[in-house]
Design a protein around this motif. Structure first.
Motif, mmCIF file in Angstrom:
data_model
loop_
_atom_site.group_PDB
_atom_site.id
_atom_site.type_symbol
_atom_site.label_atom_id
_atom_site.label_comp_id
_atom_site.label_asym_id
_atom_site.label_seq_id
_atom_site.Cartn_x
_atom_site.Cartn_y
_atom_site.Cartn_z
ATOM 1 N N GLU A 192 -49.856 -35.015 -5.605
ATOM 2 C CA GLU A 192 -49.488 -33.641 -5.236
ATOM 3 C C GLU A 192 -47.991 -33.459 -4.970
ATOM 4 O OE1 GLU A 192 -52.132 -30.943 -3.230
ATOM 5 O OE2 GLU A 192 -53.449 -32.614 -2.740
ATOM 6 N N THR A 193 -47.346 -34.483 -4.410
ATOM 7 C CA THR A 193 -45.951 -34.280 -4.009
ATOM 8 C C THR A 193 -45.005 -35.250 -4.706
ATOM 9 O OG1 THR A 193 -46.010 -35.838 -2.160
ATOM 10 C CG2 THR A 193 -46.761 -33.588 -1.710
ATOM 11 N N VAL A 194 -43.734 -34.856 -4.737
ATOM 12 C CA VAL A 194 -42.688 -35.684 -5.313
ATOM 13 C C VAL A 194 -42.562 -36.981 -4.498
ATOM 14 C CG1 VAL A 194 -40.200 -35.795 -5.784
ATOM 15 C CG2 VAL A 194 -41.473 -33.679 -6.231
ATOM 16 N N LEU A 195 -42.710 -36.856 -3.193
ATOM 17 C CA LEU A 195 -42.613 -38.011 -2.293
ATOM 18 C C LEU A 195 -43.687 -39.056 -2.614
ATOM 19 C CD1 LEU A 195 -40.397 -37.701 -0.101
ATOM 20 C CD2 LEU A 195 -42.226 -37.565 1.588
ATOM 21 N N GLU A 196 -44.915 -38.580 -2.769
ATOM 22 C CA GLU A 196 -46.006 -39.488 -3.139
ATOM 23 C C GLU A 196 -45.708 -40.195 -4.456
ATOM 24 O OE1 GLU A 196 -50.317 -38.002 -2.717
ATOM 25 O OE2 GLU A 196 -49.091 -36.205 -2.415
ATOM 26 N N ALA A 197 -45.175 -39.421 -5.403
ATOM 27 C CA ALA A 197 -44.870 -40.001 -6.717
ATOM 28 C C ALA A 197 -43.831 -41.099 -6.565
ATOM 29 C CB ALA A 197 -44.370 -38.904 -7.666
ATOM 30 N N ARG A 198 -42.769 -40.807 -5.830
ATOM 31 C CA ARG A 198 -41.695 -41.803 -5.659
ATOM 32 C C ARG A 198 -42.223 -43.075 -4.990
ATOM 33 N NH1 ARG A 198 -37.034 -39.111 -7.192
ATOM 34 N NH2 ARG A 198 -36.719 -37.042 -6.264
ATOM 35 N N ALA A 199 -43.148 -42.904 -4.056
ATOM 36 C CA ALA A 199 -43.691 -44.064 -3.344
ATOM 37 C C ALA A 199 -44.455 -44.997 -4.294
ATOM 38 C CB ALA A 199 -44.598 -43.605 -2.212
ATOM 39 N N LEU A 200 -44.900 -44.435 -5.416
ATOM 40 C CA LEU A 200 -45.696 -45.211 -6.376
ATOM 41 C C LEU A 200 -44.846 -45.816 -7.496
ATOM 42 C CD1 LEU A 200 -48.664 -42.713 -6.523
ATOM 43 C CD2 LEU A 200 -48.832 -45.065 -5.715
ATOM 44 N N GLN A 201 -43.521 -45.583 -7.398
ATOM 45 C CA GLN A 201 -42.635 -46.066 -8.467
ATOM 46 C C GLN A 201 -42.643 -47.604 -8.489
ATOM 47 O OE1 GLN A 201 -38.636 -44.464 -8.218
ATOM 48 N NE2 GLN A 201 -38.541 -44.442 -10.451
ATOM 49 N N CYS A 202 -42.888 -48.165 -9.674
ATOM 50 C CA CYS A 202 -42.792 -49.625 -9.833
ATOM 51 C C CYS A 202 -42.649 -49.919 -11.308
ATOM 52 C CB CYS A 202 -44.014 -50.324 -9.237
ATOM 53 S SG CYS A 202 -45.504 -50.081 -10.196
ATOM 54 N N SER A 203 -42.501 -51.170 -11.624
ATOM 55 C CA SER A 203 -42.142 -51.529 -13.002
ATOM 56 C C SER A 203 -43.218 -51.164 -14.019
ATOM 57 C CB SER A 203 -41.849 -53.021 -13.074
ATOM 58 O OG SER A 203 -42.975 -53.742 -12.603
ATOM 59 N N VAL A 204 -44.487 -51.126 -13.584
ATOM 60 C CA VAL A 204 -45.539 -50.868 -14.572
ATOM 61 C C VAL A 204 -45.947 -49.391 -14.633
ATOM 62 C CG1 VAL A 204 -46.496 -53.186 -14.471
ATOM 63 C CG2 VAL A 204 -47.365 -51.422 -12.922
ATOM 64 N N GLN A 205 -45.286 -48.567 -13.844
ATOM 65 C CA GLN A 205 -45.670 -47.152 -13.831
ATOM 66 C C GLN A 205 -44.458 -46.263 -14.084
ATOM 67 O OE1 GLN A 205 -49.580 -47.083 -11.017
ATOM 68 N NE2 GLN A 205 -47.683 -46.557 -10.022
ATOM 69 N N LEU A 206 -44.698 -45.212 -14.859
ATOM 70 C CA LEU A 206 -43.648 -44.224 -15.090
ATOM 71 C C LEU A 206 -43.866 -43.049 -14.147
ATOM 72 C CD1 LEU A 206 -43.835 -44.077 -18.999
ATOM 73 C CD2 LEU A 206 -42.059 -45.227 -17.648
ATOM 74 N N LEU A 207 -42.784 -42.410 -13.755
ATOM 75 C CA LEU A 207 -42.906 -41.166 -12.989
ATOM 76 C C LEU A 207 -42.642 -39.986 -13.924
ATOM 77 C CD1 LEU A 207 -41.136 -41.756 -9.556
ATOM 78 C CD2 LEU A 207 -43.415 -42.414 -10.331
ATOM 79 N N ALA A 208 -43.515 -38.993 -13.828
ATOM 80 C CA ALA A 208 -43.335 -37.804 -14.667
ATOM 81 C C ALA A 208 -43.652 -36.563 -13.836
ATOM 82 C CB ALA A 208 -44.266 -37.863 -15.881
ATOM 83 N N GLY A 209 -43.054 -35.451 -14.207
ATOM 84 C CA GLY A 209 -43.417 -34.222 -13.503
ATOM 85 C C GLY A 209 -42.341 -33.166 -13.534
ATOM 86 N N GLU A 210 -42.713 -32.016 -12.989
ATOM 87 C CA GLU A 210 -41.795 -30.879 -12.930
ATOM 88 C C GLU A 210 -42.002 -30.112 -11.646
ATOM 89 O OE1 GLU A 210 -43.029 -27.542 -13.004
ATOM 90 O OE2 GLU A 210 -45.114 -28.108 -13.416
ATOM 91 N N ARG A 211 -41.003 -29.389 -11.305
ATOM 92 C CA ARG A 211 -41.110 -28.327 -10.305
ATOM 93 C C ARG A 211 -40.457 -27.092 -10.915
ATOM 94 N NH1 ARG A 211 -44.377 -30.967 -8.637
ATOM 95 N NH2 ARG A 211 -44.902 -31.642 -6.543
ATOM 96 N N PHE A 212 -41.186 -25.989 -10.936
ATOM 97 C CA PHE A 212 -40.689 -24.740 -11.497
ATOM 98 C C PHE A 212 -40.212 -24.942 -12.946
ATOM 99 C CE2 PHE A 212 -39.994 -24.822 -6.907
ATOM 100 C CZ PHE A 212 -40.914 -23.857 -6.548
ATOM 101 N N CYS A 213 -41.036 -25.631 -13.728
ATOM 102 C CA CYS A 213 -40.798 -25.847 -15.158
ATOM 103 C C CYS A 213 -39.643 -26.808 -15.450
ATOM 104 C CB CYS A 213 -40.573 -24.539 -15.934
ATOM 105 S SG CYS A 213 -42.003 -23.445 -15.955
ATOM 106 N N ARG A 214 -39.052 -27.434 -14.440
ATOM 107 C CA ARG A 214 -37.938 -28.346 -14.709
ATOM 108 C C ARG A 214 -38.281 -29.768 -14.277
ATOM 109 N NH1 ARG A 214 -33.224 -25.421 -15.685
ATOM 110 N NH2 ARG A 214 -33.449 -23.199 -15.251
ATOM 111 N N LYS A 215 -37.733 -30.734 -15.074
ATOM 112 C CA LYS A 215 -37.921 -32.163 -14.772
ATOM 113 C C LYS A 215 -37.374 -32.482 -13.390
ATOM 114 C CE LYS A 215 -36.393 -36.658 -16.465
ATOM 115 N NZ LYS A 215 -35.634 -37.365 -17.517
#
Lengths: 235, 235
Positions: free
Chosen positions: A49-72
């Motif tokens: 749900e959140t950018v923070l959660e996504a960042r916490a999951l950042q690691c070598s085997v996972q990519l982060l993807a997403g947008e807020r208000f149509c922007r990367k």
């Protein structure tokens, strides 16, 4: 079979999903992107749900993807444009995805017996899978900023139309929004792309230089991939 | 001109009505009944939210009318069937009206600069009046039990269609639900009555023996009456 269409995340109450198959629809662009990512060979998509959660999951085997208000999102590997999700970019990898509306809708839907990601691209395949799962169906339109989004409504109408054509499904009973969206989809004959361009999200995408995404997302039944939530991952 | 369609009372936030003309739509049956009552010569209709409030207003010069769950309220003079509101019954009299959804919607709309009652019966007249008032327009579909009701959405689409045909209105900008309802209405060509019969409220009315009300309420542009809120009274 009961089919209920819900107009936006805002309207989604978790108890309406219990014992049902929930098809989450965010045509522009989260669920179209999820279909594209799996089509390109991604190992799985984890909606958060959140950018923070996504960042916490950042690691070598996972990519982060997403947008807020149509922007990367700054620092992320990918945005939310289906065309970025090529085999070279995501093949074999897990993708953590966070978007303004779509990933919120997927989280809300988690109370369902089954959760699928639907788009115009995979509507027919989605209908076949949902019919096989033998549950009443909720079509949860993600919408845009808590409001109904035209493209999600059209996709709900298309999926109902596909369900009605299946020999295996009999006695479909829809809520009024379902009947309205089916009527709307049937009236759109051949002009889906134009309707998407004129929609609120479509206009925002065109303004931000993402008009090609609308071409991609408006292709009806171009994919047979049906993303299904298993644990916290769409596969 | 901005036109916003709101799908149900539940979705109505009062701040969206400020500086606007609000057209409240409850085709089955509150706003159709209000049009019928004024057509029959009622002096005015006072919409109230609860049965208790209505009873408190009972006096020799006022009639009580209304329904809960499509049925007349015990002890009231009239129900909520447009055909009850004849000149003999209501001519020259004020009517206190309380219904499940429509009168709630009228109360929510009171923050608007102008509040009109719209139905299929008076859609064209409503569009003309709203255009003359020179405000952005909110079409507030009352819905049924906090959910979108097909008949109200169709009426919103009809009113937008009528507005678009007026020479005096240029540059209409709609929200996505407005575009969807316009598309839906245009696709309904000639089958409005059948769509009303198949709607959730329509089926309930048929079950309760009120099928004739659907005939009445589905007549497009049969009246030129445009009920407008003045103080707490529709006139």
């Amino acid at each position: 079979m009961q089919i209920e269409v819900i107009s936006s995340v805002n309207e989604a109450q978790a108890d309406r999903f219990v014992h049902r198959t929930v098809i989450v629809i965010d045509v522009l662009r989260a669920t179209s992107t999820i279909v594209a990512a799996l089509e390109a060979g991604a190992a799985g998509i984890m909606p958060v749900e959140t950018v923070l959660e996504a960042r916490a999951l950042q690691c070598s085997v996972q990519l982060l993807a997403g947008e807020r208000f149509c922007r990367k999102i700054p620092g992320f590997d990918l945005g939310n444009s289906p065309e970025e999700f090529t085999p070279a970019a995501v093949g074999g990898k897990r993708v953590v995805l966070t978007t303004t509306n779509g990933t919120r809708a997927l989280h809300k839907a988690m109370r369902g017996d089954y959760v699928l990601a639907g788009s115009l691209n995979n509507a027919a395949a989605c209908a076949v899978t949902a019919a096989e799962l033998r549950r009443d169906i909720v079509l949860l339109c993600a919408g845009s900023h808590n409001e109904f989004a035209l493209e999600d409504g059209l996709c709900a109408g298309l999926i109902i139309s596909e369900l009605k054509q299946l020999g295996s499904v009999s006695g479909i009973d829809m809520n009024d929004l379902g009947a309205a969206m089916l009527g709307l989809y049937r009236s759109s004959d051949g002009s889906l792309r134009e309707m998407l361009i004129r929609s609120t999200t479509g206009r925002r995408l065109v303004k931000n230089g993402n008009a090609r995404d609308i071409d991609h997302c408006s292709q009806v039944n171009s994919s047979s991939i049906v993303p299904r939530l298993q644990g916290d991952m769409l596969v």
